[in-house]
Design a protein around this motif. Structure first.
Motif, PDB file in Angstrom:
ATOM      1  N   THR A  82       1.104  -1.116  -0.030  1.00  0.00           N
ATOM      2  CA  THR A  82       0.102  -0.069   0.090  1.00  0.00           C
ATOM      3  C   THR A  82       0.926   1.127   0.085  1.00  0.00           C
ATOM      4  N   ALA A  83       0.723   1.977  -0.968  1.00  0.00           N
ATOM      5  CA  ALA A  83       1.598   3.082  -1.335  1.00  0.00           C
ATOM      6  C   ALA A  83       2.974   3.194  -0.898  1.00  0.00           C
ATOM      7  N   SER A  84       3.558   2.085  -2.030  1.00  0.00           N
ATOM      8  CA  SER A  84       5.053   2.147  -1.664  1.00  0.00           C
ATOM      9  C   SER A  84       5.789   3.654  -1.845  1.00  0.00           C
TER      10      SER A  84
ATOM     11  N   LYS B 243      -3.776   0.310  -5.071  1.00  0.00           N
ATOM     12  CA  LYS B 243      -3.342   0.560  -3.624  1.00  0.00           C
ATOM     13  C   LYS B 243      -2.212   1.865  -3.719  1.00  0.00           C
ATOM     14  N   ARG B 244      -2.626   2.504  -4.645  1.00  0.00           N
ATOM     15  CA  ARG B 244      -1.979   3.927  -4.496  1.00  0.00           C
ATOM     16  C   ARG B 244      -0.210   3.866  -4.611  1.00  0.00           C
ATOM     17  N   ASN B 245       0.211   2.619  -5.404  1.00  0.00           N
ATOM     18  CA  ASN B 245       1.452   2.525  -5.504  1.00  0.00           C
ATOM     19  C   ASN B 245       1.789   3.037  -6.951  1.00  0.00           C
TER      20      ASN B 245
END
Length: 237
Positions: free
Chosen positions: A70-72, A105-107
């Motif tokens: 999530t959000a790397s 997942k906002r990556n």
């Protein structure tokens, strides 16, 4: 500890090129590699997604590797290992679903990487496959490929440079298993003198003992774009 927390001990223990630098990229392929070992200030993470295998004469995709974080904090490239020189429609669709799942997942997903050990004399045929993959890949994504050191030293320049504009980079893998490739200095010296125009990176194994002078020669090449470290399973040295 969060997925991409900085682990100072890991960074201090890296022996390739001396101290680790924020600009390095990393391969995470093995299930016992925890991506949290990599600093968020590092470069791109290349995450294995699966392999196209030949079973009973049929090409079968086998899921391996890492689910979407999530959000790397790191840009991500999804890696697909091919056992055969093929890119079936089913795998193209699977890669599309994977890209969507990671982005959901906002990556920050930069694209995909194809890992196939094409024989050096078949680089022209492999180039045809890569053109088809590039044509099927949405233009917002980058296309990366791994490459053998034999390509770098012995491959026809016209075949390698014909990939410029098709792939965004070739990452030449300078290791076998957990060790640097034998006679890597000779390969590096040869690569440093070749008139490659296609952008490339060097792929080094974690904790590998490489000749620094030979590395420095490659790093001066106008097409050199950086280094990718292949992470070994946790606890391996």
């Amino acid at each position: 500890m969060s997925l991409y927390a900085v682990i100072a001990l890991f960074l201090a223990g890296c022996t390739w090129l001396g101290d680790a630098r924020a600009g390095y990229d990393y391969w995470a392929w093995h299930p016992k590699v925890h991506p949290g070992r990599v600093s968020g200030e590092a470069g791109t993470l290349y995450l294995l997604q699966g392999e196209l295998l030949i079973r009973g004469g049929n090409a079968v995709f086998q899921r391996r590797g890492f689910p979407p974080p999530t959000a790397s904090a790191n840009p991500l490239i999804l890696v697909y290992r091919l056992e055969t020189m093929d890119w079936p429609t089913s795998l193209q669709r699977q890669a599309g679903r994977d890209l969507q799942a990671f982005e959901a997942k906002r990556n920050p997903v930069w694209g995909i990487q194809i890992d196939f050990d094409a024989r050096t004399r078949h680089l022209d045929r492999y180039g045809e496959l890569l053109r088809r993959i590039r044509a099927a890949l949405p233009t917002r994504y980058r296309l990366s490929v791994t490459g053998l050191m034999d390509w770098a030293s012995q491959g026809k320049l016209e075949d390698l440079n014909a990939l410029e504009g098709v792939v965004d980079e070739i990452v030449f893998q300078a290791y076998q298993g957990r060790q640097p490739i034998k006679e890597h200095r000779r390969y590096f010296e040869r690569l440093s003198t070749r008139t490659l125009s296609v952008p490339f990176k060097l792929g080094l194994v974690e904790h590998g003992n490489y000749d620094r002078d030979a590395l420095a020669m490659v790093q001066k090449h106008p097409a050199y774009r950086g280094t990718v470290i292949f992470l070994l399973p946790d606890g391996s040295r």
